[in-house]
Design an enzyme around this catalytic site. Sequence first.
Site, PDB file in Angstrom:
ATOM      1  N   THR A  58       0.847  -1.196  -0.055  1.00 60.73           N
ATOM      2  CA  THR A  58       0.066   0.047  -0.159  1.00 60.73           C
ATOM      3  C   THR A  58       0.777   1.249   0.067  1.00 60.73           C
ATOM      4  O   THR A  58       2.038   1.113   0.437  1.00 60.73           O
ATOM      5  CB  THR A  58      -0.920   0.222   1.270  1.00 60.73           C
ATOM      6  OG1 THR A  58      -0.013   0.074   2.482  1.00 60.73           O
ATOM      7  CG2 THR A  58      -1.950  -1.151   1.270  1.00 60.73           C
ATOM      8  N   SER A  60       1.044   4.505   2.162  1.00 65.86           N
ATOM      9  CA  SER A  60       0.531   4.713   3.415  1.00 65.86           C
ATOM     10  C   SER A  60      -0.538   5.855   3.587  1.00 65.86           C
ATOM     11  O   SER A  60      -0.539   6.644   2.605  1.00 65.86           O
ATOM     12  CB  SER A  60       1.680   4.983   4.465  1.00 65.86           C
ATOM     13  OG  SER A  60       2.542   3.690   4.742  1.00 65.86           O
ATOM     14  N   HIS A 111      12.072  -3.968  -1.518  1.00 62.42           N
ATOM     15  CA  HIS A 111      12.416  -5.385  -2.072  1.00 62.42           C
ATOM     16  C   HIS A 111      11.585  -5.692  -3.225  1.00 62.42           C
ATOM     17  O   HIS A 111      11.821  -7.138  -3.678  1.00 62.42           O
ATOM     18  CB  HIS A 111      12.375  -6.418  -0.989  1.00 62.42           C
ATOM     19  CG  HIS A 111      11.166  -6.702  -0.180  1.00 62.42           C
ATOM     20  ND1 HIS A 111      10.750  -7.614   0.538  1.00 62.42           N
ATOM     21  CD2 HIS A 111       9.780  -5.993  -0.470  1.00 62.42           C
ATOM     22  CE1 HIS A 111       9.400  -7.844   0.797  1.00 62.42           C
ATOM     23  NE2 HIS A 111       8.965  -6.799   0.368  1.00 62.42           N
ATOM     24  N   ASP A 142      16.649  -5.844   0.117  1.00 66.73           N
ATOM     25  CA  ASP A 142      16.059  -6.235   1.516  1.00 66.73           C
ATOM     26  C   ASP A 142      16.600  -5.041   2.354  1.00 66.73           C
ATOM     27  O   ASP A 142      17.759  -5.023   2.884  1.00 66.73           O
ATOM     28  CB  ASP A 142      16.754  -7.780   1.933  1.00 66.73           C
ATOM     29  CG  ASP A 142      15.781  -8.144   3.275  1.00 66.73           C
ATOM     30  OD1 ASP A 142      15.200  -7.271   3.828  1.00 66.73           O
ATOM     31  OD2 ASP A 142      15.912  -9.280   3.690  1.00 66.73           O
ATOM     32  N   GLY A 143      15.718  -4.257   3.007  1.00 64.08           N
ATOM     33  CA  GLY A 143      15.795  -3.304   3.666  1.00 64.08           C
ATOM     34  C   GLY A 143      15.910  -3.623   5.228  1.00 64.08           C
ATOM     35  O   GLY A 143      16.356  -2.622   6.196  1.00 64.08           O
ATOM     36  N   THR A 216       9.392  -7.853   5.877  1.00 62.28           N
ATOM     37  CA  THR A 216       9.450  -9.222   5.532  1.00 62.28           C
ATOM     38  C   THR A 216      10.365  -9.744   4.327  1.00 62.28           C
ATOM     39  O   THR A 216      10.955  -8.830   3.830  1.00 62.28           O
ATOM     40  CB  THR A 216       8.260  -9.638   5.747  1.00 62.28           C
ATOM     41  OG1 THR A 216       8.259 -11.269   5.724  1.00 62.28           O
ATOM     42  CG2 THR A 216       7.093  -9.504   4.422  1.00 62.28           C
ATOM     43  N   GLN A 221       5.735 -11.871   1.832  1.00 62.82           N
ATOM     44  CA  GLN A 221       4.600 -10.921   1.490  1.00 62.82           C
ATOM     45  C   GLN A 221       3.637 -11.263   0.432  1.00 62.82           C
ATOM     46  O   GLN A 221       2.655 -10.924   0.468  1.00 62.82           O
ATOM     47  CB  GLN A 221       5.786  -9.716   0.804  1.00 62.82           C
ATOM     48  CG  GLN A 221       4.655  -8.513   0.426  1.00 62.82           C
ATOM     49  CD  GLN A 221       5.563  -7.144   0.503  1.00 62.82           C
ATOM     50  OE1 GLN A 221       6.180  -6.941   1.092  1.00 62.82           O
ATOM     51  NE2 GLN A 221       4.921  -6.323  -0.673  1.00 62.82           N
TER      52      GLN A 221
HETATM   53  C1  LIG Z   1       3.065   0.272   3.770  1.00 67.55           C
HETATM   54  S1  LIG Z   1       4.038   0.050   2.280  1.00 67.55           S
HETATM   55  C2  LIG Z   1       4.865   1.841   2.499  1.00 67.55           C
HETATM   56  C3  LIG Z   1       5.252   2.100   1.101  1.00 67.55           C
HETATM   57  C4  LIG Z   1       5.733   3.782   0.889  1.00 67.55           C
HETATM   58  N1  LIG Z   1       6.288   4.113   2.172  1.00 67.55           N
HETATM   59  C5  LIG Z   1       4.310   4.379   0.591  1.00 67.55           C
HETATM   60  O1  LIG Z   1       3.811   5.003   1.348  1.00 67.55           O
HETATM   61  O2  LIG Z   1       4.361   4.527  -0.760  1.00 67.55           O
HETATM   62  C6  LIG Z   1       5.449  -0.798   2.705  1.00 67.55           C
HETATM   63  C7  LIG Z   1       6.421  -1.302   1.736  1.00 67.55           C
HETATM   64  O3  LIG Z   1       7.654  -2.061   2.391  1.00 67.55           O
HETATM   65  C8  LIG Z   1       7.903  -2.908   1.505  1.00 67.55           C
HETATM   66  N2  LIG Z   1       8.747  -4.055   2.325  1.00 67.55           N
HETATM   67  C9  LIG Z   1       8.229  -4.847   3.106  1.00 67.55           C
HETATM   68  N3  LIG Z   1       9.379  -5.623   3.504  1.00 67.55           N
HETATM   69  C10 LIG Z   1      10.653  -5.003   2.661  1.00 67.55           C
HETATM   70  C11 LIG Z   1      11.977  -5.563   3.095  1.00 67.55           C
HETATM   71  N4  LIG Z   1      12.316  -6.449   3.680  1.00 67.55           N
HETATM   72  N5  LIG Z   1      12.736  -4.642   2.408  1.00 67.55           N
HETATM   73  C12 LIG Z   1      12.424  -3.617   1.682  1.00 67.55           C
HETATM   74  N6  LIG Z   1      10.947  -3.123   1.374  1.00 67.55           N
HETATM   75  C13 LIG Z   1      10.211  -4.059   2.313  1.00 67.55           C
HETATM   76  C14 LIG Z   1       6.794  -3.495   0.780  1.00 67.55           C
HETATM   77  O4  LIG Z   1       7.010  -4.151  -0.204  1.00 67.55           O
HETATM   78  C15 LIG Z   1       5.972  -2.187   0.687  1.00 67.55           C
HETATM   79  O5  LIG Z   1       6.069  -1.620  -0.545  1.00 67.55           O
END
Ligand SMILES: C[S@@+](CC[C@H](N)C(=O)[O-])C[C@H]1O[C@@H](n2cnc3c(N)ncnc32)[C@H](O)[C@@H]1O
Length: 224
Positions: A58, A60, A111, A142-143, A216, A221
């Site tokens: 999503t 946010s 990711h 991977d963050g 994750t 995911q």
């Molecule tokens: C709630 S979304 C928020 C995205 C962004 N801040 C926005 O508002 O558009 C969280 C994001 O974290 C990413 N994510 C989840 N796990 C991750 C990881 N291990 N490394 C990098 N990104 C990750 C998801 O794919 C997702 O796009």
Amino acid sequence: MAWRCSGNSNEELIQNLARAHIIKDPAVKAAMLAVDRGHFSRYKPYEDAPQTIGHQSTISAPHMHAAALESLSPYLGEGAKVLDIGSGSGYLTVCMAHMVGPTGRVVGVEHIPELVEQSKKNTAKDQPSFLEEGRVAFFAADGRVGFPQEAPYDCIHVGAAAESMHKELVEQLKAPGRMFIPVSDRAGQGIYVVDKDKNGRVTKSRTMDVWYVPLTDVQTQYER
Ligand SMILES: C[S@@+](CC[C@H](N)C(=O)[O-])C[C@H]1O[C@@H](n2cnc3c(N)ncnc32)[C@H](O)[C@@H]1O
């Protein structure tokens, strides 16, 4: 009542967030007025709620973006170096890039490679010069281990809920520096603001209850 902040345009949404005192800092307001959420969300961009961007992800809600920018604002001055983990649509990354100015740099780490490509396209619609001048860069990685290639950072934003306070992220903060991170703990999910002072001393405070998608691995995911 965050949903009451929804508007029919980007400007109306941001003015409503300011009227509700969710946006207080003029620098945050200027950034959110300058960056049109309509370039980052296909669905209901001016509604104060999260929207799907595909890939079980999503963008946010605007009030959460505002809360993150308000918290990190002291570390988003001209020339700051910033890491945005889980950069998704790229919206918040670009807002932060607006705040750090032409001598700053914001690195977005996401990711899902398709979302990285989408975030570049979204940014090209909104602020093409930011990509060209390197004020913003997006990487597929991977963050959970941060992005050591460009560390240290004045501040780190994490856009997905971590299971723990990953030590790599705290290590990659400058002294002084600040991290805004949702963490799942016994009380549920909460935002933690992690401050590292100029002597490297780290303090944490839980500021609000939230609901974010998890930080994750890619397979987990897609299986959610
Ligand atoms: C709630 S979304 C928020 C995205 C962004 N801040 C926005 O508002 O558009 C969280 C994001 O974290 C990413 N994510 C989840 N796990 C991750 C990881 N291990 N490394 C990098 N990104 C990750 C998801 O794919 C997702 O796009």
